[in-house]
Design an enzyme around this catalytic site. Structure first.
Site, PDB file in Angstrom:
ATOM      1  N   GLN A 178       3.246 -11.830 -24.521  1.00 51.01           N
ATOM      2  CA  GLN A 178       3.186 -10.580 -25.277  1.00 51.01           C
ATOM      3  C   GLN A 178       3.400  -9.330 -24.420  1.00 51.01           C
ATOM      4  OE1 GLN A 178      -0.554 -12.123 -27.357  1.00 51.01           O
ATOM      5  NE2 GLN A 178       0.311 -10.776 -28.908  1.00 51.01           N
TER       6      GLN A 178
ATOM      7  N   ARG B 133      -9.020 -10.107 -19.357  1.00 52.89           N
ATOM      8  CA  ARG B 133      -8.601 -11.418 -19.866  1.00 52.89           C
ATOM      9  C   ARG B 133      -7.076 -11.431 -19.995  1.00 52.89           C
ATOM     10  NH1 ARG B 133      -8.057 -13.507 -25.512  1.00 52.89           N
ATOM     11  NH2 ARG B 133      -7.827 -15.730 -25.237  1.00 52.89           N
TER      12      ARG B 133
ATOM     13  N   HIS C  29      -1.773 -19.592 -23.694  1.00 51.38           N
ATOM     14  CA  HIS C  29      -1.846 -18.676 -24.840  1.00 51.38           C
ATOM     15  C   HIS C  29      -0.527 -18.803 -25.608  1.00 51.38           C
ATOM     16  CE1 HIS C  29      -3.809 -14.751 -26.353  1.00 51.38           C
ATOM     17  NE2 HIS C  29      -2.761 -14.955 -27.134  1.00 51.38           N
TER      18      HIS C  29
ATOM     19  N   ASN D 161      -5.995 -20.655 -25.798  1.00 46.97           N
ATOM     20  CA  ASN D 161      -6.247 -19.579 -26.731  1.00 46.97           C
ATOM     21  C   ASN D 161      -5.858 -20.047 -28.136  1.00 46.97           C
ATOM     22  OD1 ASN D 161      -6.645 -16.612 -27.477  1.00 46.97           O
ATOM     23  ND2 ASN D 161      -4.598 -17.022 -28.279  1.00 46.97           N
ATOM     24  N   GLU D 162      -6.814 -19.975 -29.046  1.00 50.36           N
ATOM     25  CA  GLU D 162      -6.563 -20.244 -30.458  1.00 50.36           C
ATOM     26  C   GLU D 162      -5.732 -21.504 -30.720  1.00 50.36           C
ATOM     27  OE1 GLU D 162      -5.134 -16.754 -32.503  1.00 50.36           O
ATOM     28  OE2 GLU D 162      -7.004 -15.686 -32.136  1.00 50.36           O
TER      29      GLU D 162
ATOM     30  N   ASN E  50     -12.401 -15.321 -30.895  1.00 51.60           N
ATOM     31  CA  ASN E  50     -11.517 -14.207 -31.283  1.00 51.60           C
ATOM     32  C   ASN E  50     -11.864 -13.872 -32.728  1.00 51.60           C
ATOM     33  OD1 ASN E  50     -10.308 -14.516 -28.822  1.00 51.60           O
ATOM     34  ND2 ASN E  50      -8.337 -15.235 -29.616  1.00 51.60           N
TER      35      ASN E  50
ATOM     36  N   TYR F 220     -11.740 -11.091 -35.885  1.00 53.41           N
ATOM     37  CA  TYR F 220     -11.192  -9.845 -36.431  1.00 53.41           C
ATOM     38  C   TYR F 220     -11.698  -9.560 -37.833  1.00 53.41           C
ATOM     39  CZ  TYR F 220      -7.759  -9.898 -32.643  1.00 53.41           C
ATOM     40  OH  TYR F 220      -7.162  -9.898 -31.405  1.00 53.41           O
TER      41      TYR F 220
ATOM     42  N   GLU G  31     -11.735 -11.747 -28.035  1.00 49.78           N
ATOM     43  CA  GLU G  31     -10.845 -10.760 -28.665  1.00 49.78           C
ATOM     44  C   GLU G  31     -11.497 -10.176 -29.898  1.00 49.78           C
ATOM     45  OE1 GLU G  31      -6.878 -11.909 -29.959  1.00 49.78           O
ATOM     46  OE2 GLU G  31      -6.630 -13.078 -28.112  1.00 49.78           O
TER      47      GLU G  31
ATOM     48  N   TRP H 164      -8.833  -6.522 -27.836  1.00 57.82           N
ATOM     49  CA  TRP H 164      -7.399  -6.787 -27.959  1.00 57.82           C
ATOM     50  C   TRP H 164      -6.781  -5.520 -28.512  1.00 57.82           C
ATOM     51  CZ3 TRP H 164      -4.449 -10.672 -26.247  1.00 57.82           C
ATOM     52  CH2 TRP H 164      -3.094 -10.590 -26.586  1.00 57.82           C
TER      53      TRP H 164
ATOM     54  N   GLU I 251       3.649  -8.571 -31.016  1.00 52.97           N
ATOM     55  CA  GLU I 251       2.670  -9.229 -31.885  1.00 52.97           C
ATOM     56  C   GLU I 251       3.327 -10.396 -32.642  1.00 52.97           C
ATOM     57  OE1 GLU I 251      -0.524  -9.240 -32.049  1.00 52.97           O
ATOM     58  OE2 GLU I 251      -0.593 -10.453 -33.861  1.00 52.97           O
ATOM     59  N   TRP I 252       3.771 -11.398 -31.910  1.00 51.80           N
ATOM     60  CA  TRP I 252       4.261 -12.664 -32.467  1.00 51.80           C
ATOM     61  C   TRP I 252       5.202 -12.449 -33.659  1.00 51.80           C
ATOM     62  CZ3 TRP I 252       3.490 -15.455 -28.469  1.00 51.80           C
ATOM     63  CH2 TRP I 252       2.324 -15.325 -27.732  1.00 51.80           C
TER      64      TRP I 252
ATOM     65  N   PHE J 294      -1.816  -2.857 -31.335  1.00 52.63           N
ATOM     66  CA  PHE J 294      -3.240  -3.144 -31.126  1.00 52.63           C
ATOM     67  C   PHE J 294      -3.803  -2.433 -29.888  1.00 52.63           C
ATOM     68  CE2 PHE J 294      -2.533  -6.841 -33.903  1.00 52.63           C
ATOM     69  CZ  PHE J 294      -3.781  -7.055 -34.484  1.00 52.63           C
TER      70      PHE J 294
HETATM   71  C1  NOJ Z   1      -4.961 -13.413 -31.648  1.00 52.94           C
HETATM   72  C2  NOJ Z   1      -4.087 -13.803 -30.488  1.00 52.94           C
HETATM   73  O1  NOJ Z   1      -4.797 -14.465 -29.484  1.00 52.94           O
HETATM   74  C3  NOJ Z   1      -3.271 -12.667 -29.943  1.00 52.94           C
HETATM   75  O2  NOJ Z   1      -2.209 -13.216 -29.241  1.00 52.94           O
HETATM   76  C4  NOJ Z   1      -2.832 -11.749 -31.060  1.00 52.94           C
HETATM   77  O3  NOJ Z   1      -1.950 -10.789 -30.613  1.00 52.94           O
HETATM   78  C5  NOJ Z   1      -4.063 -11.102 -31.654  1.00 52.94           C
HETATM   79  N1  NOJ Z   1      -5.003 -12.099 -32.088  1.00 52.94           N
HETATM   80  C6  NOJ Z   1      -3.773 -10.159 -32.811  1.00 52.94           C
HETATM   81  O4  NOJ Z   1      -3.189 -10.841 -33.849  1.00 52.94           O
END
Ligand code: NOJ
Length: 512
Positions: free
Chosen positions: A41, A98, A143, A188-189, A328, A330, A401, A451, A458-459, A467
């Site tokens: 990212q 991190r 990640h 990660n996730e 993580n 949100y 996060e 984060w 952002e993927w 963010f």
């Molecule tokens: C989760 C992910 O770990 C991160 O890569 C992503 O950018 C943020 N949350 C926000 O969506």
């Protein structure tokens, strides 16, 4: 009901209050406060320093995969500007950072080729630079991005060979950096890697049952096989760390989950059970095997022999393979049962038989965020932490996060993006409930990472969401502090500027 109507009803529900102001002193002196990023990212330089292509390099170059057609080829150009970013962190006064390591920079050909000394040096430089400034590295080994060669050669997570490759990669990293890195997370996730990669097919390797969307796959089977190999890869890495490095290096190793909180939509037993199922399919899917050696009962009941089995040897290898849980967090959503009373479930929730919604009787659970399906619900962080505390015997936790997205459409006013008071309120309010989880709930939470340090890729949303505590100008790559950067600095200094900032009186949602 139309969204506009929903939003206006939501506004009527607001309790016009100034937020409670949280204080640094409500957290232990040893608490880690940091910011988080990940390699794909922010780094860019996707062809530099002998790096090979990662799965994300390849995927983002396929037209139509990323919302704005963008990719991480340059991203924040952090590979070349890391010193500038280290100084930003230093100026915030954080005590930890991190970040993740790009596997394809370290082992461009996986275990089938040599260790890339240029890649090793890049992360050495970062680690040394932050340590000099009193900032602890908190390193994620994976990640989302893996060397594409492992996908091409044997199908990555679908093949048990990945366990060997991952173990090898982890060992190279422990050897190279473990004298200075005291916090490692293996993944990660993984819940996102697997569900988005093999169930919906939105992430690489773009596998799912729908041939119009995906290159191949079977959404009913593959997610469980891929997760199985990933869980055993985690255990392999932790085994190596514990046997060869931990005693000497003295660090901790854990895993990071994407962990939303869920509230029952209705006060009926079926919806309460649905909440437990949703949490099990999100988190216990990975954490139960890693702590207790098997998948959660909620999954066994539904999936039967679609769930792969762990041999006795694997169970032994898995037990207690965690020093901490990374969370993580949100958002919070309502959950409705679809097992006892059939209803329409989304692709991602099919097997758990739950329906997610942000709305109850025309009222939203919290203020909607720029990321679709995300709502600001501060109390959710306390509840998710207490859930992990109960289910995993208060294993140490880190909030790895949490953060607040802004929409970055062309023509968005930079001034508005810099004046991110909504993000400050979000951070303040979530921290308030985190402090409560420590104080009233006795939760062993040891750190908190925002984060993200800087706006980044952002993927699937590309650069349409921001963010960062620092704004990044995508033309010049200049970093400019947002108001939230100032807020974080002051908070860490023991002075929460919310005390003297004025907010619109109706801008925070407070549960009664
Ligand atoms: C989760 C992910 O770990 C991160 O890569 C992503 O950018 C943020 N949350 C926000 O969506």
């Amino acid at each position: 009901m139309k969204r506009a109507v929903l939003v206006s009803i939501w506004y009527l529900q607001l309790i016009p209050l100034i937020s409670c102001v949280v204080d640094r002193s409500q957290f232990p002196a040893t608490f880690l406060f940091g910011t988080a990023t990940s390699s794909y990212q922010i780094e860019g330089a996707y062809l530099a320093g002998n790096k090979s292509l990662s799965n994300w390099d390849v995927f983002t170059h396929i037209p139509g995969k990323v919302m704005d057609g963008s990719n991480g080829d340059v991203a924040d150009d952090h590979y070349y500007r890391y010193m500038e970013d280290v100084e930003l962190m230093h100026s915030l006064g954080v005590n930890s950072y991190r970040f993740s390591i790009s596997w394809s920079r370290i082992l461009p050909r996986g275990r089938f080729g040599g260790v890339n000394s240029v890649g090793i040096e890049f992360y050495n430089n970062i680690i040394n630079a932050i340590l000099l400034r009193g900032i602890q590295p908190f390193v994620t080994l994976n990640h989302f991005d893996i060397p594409q060669v492992l996908e091409d050669r044997y199908g990555s997570w679908l093949n048990s060979q990945i366990q060997q490759d991952y173990g090898y990669f982890a060992e190279v990293c422990f050897k190279a950096y473990g004298d200075r890195v005291k916090y490692w997370s293996t993944f990660n996730e993984p819940n996102m890697t697997i569900t988005l990669g093999y169930l919906s097919g939105d992430f690489p390797p773009n596998h799912c049952s729908q041939s119009t969307i995906c290159i191949s796959g079977d959404s009913a089977i593959e997610p469980y096989i891929a997760a199985h190999n990933l869980i055993l890869s985690h255990a392999t890495a932790v085994d190596i760390y514990r046997k060869k490095f931990q005693a000497k290096q003295g660090g901790m190793i854990g895993i990071v989950l994407n962990a939303a909180w869920y509230e029952p939509l209705r006060s009926i037993p079926a919806d309460h059970l649905a909440v437990q199922r949703a949490l099990a399919f999100d988190n216990a899917w990975f954490l139960d095997p890693i702590m207790y050696g098997d998948y959660p009962p909620e999954m066994h009941q539904i999936l039967g022999n679609r769930l792969p089995t762990f041999s006795m040897k694997e169970k032994d290898k898995l037990m207690n393979k965690l020093d901490f849980v990374g969370i993580n967090h949100y958002t919070t959503k309502y959950v409705k049962d679809c097992l006892f009373t059939p209803c329409n479930v989304g692709t991602l929730q099919g097997d758990s038989f739950v329906y997610f919604t942000g709305e109850r009787d025309g009222v939203l659970i919290g203020e909607p965020m720029a990321m679709s399906g995300y709502y600001v619900v501060p109390y959710g962080i306390e509840k998710i932490v207490l859930y992990f505390k109960e289910r995993y015997n208060n294993t140490p936790m880190f909030i790895t996060e949490t953060g607040f997205p802004q929409t970055s459409y062309p023509g968005a006013s930079v001034k508005d993006l810099l004046n991110d008071t909504k993000r400050i309120e979000f951070l303040n309010d979530y921290l308030t409930f985190l402090a409560k989880a420590l104080r009233d709930g006795g939760a062993d939470v040891r750190g908190y990472f925002i984060w993200s340090l800087i706006d980044n890729f952002e993927w699937l949303f590309g650069y349409t969401l921001r963010f960062g505590l620092y704004y990044v100008d995508w033309l010049t790559l200049e970093r400019i502090p947002k108001l939230s950067a100032t807020w974080y600095r002051q908070f860490l200094n023991g002075n929460n500027i919310l005390n003297y900032m004025t907010f619109p009186s109706n801008s925070t949602y407070h549960p009664s």
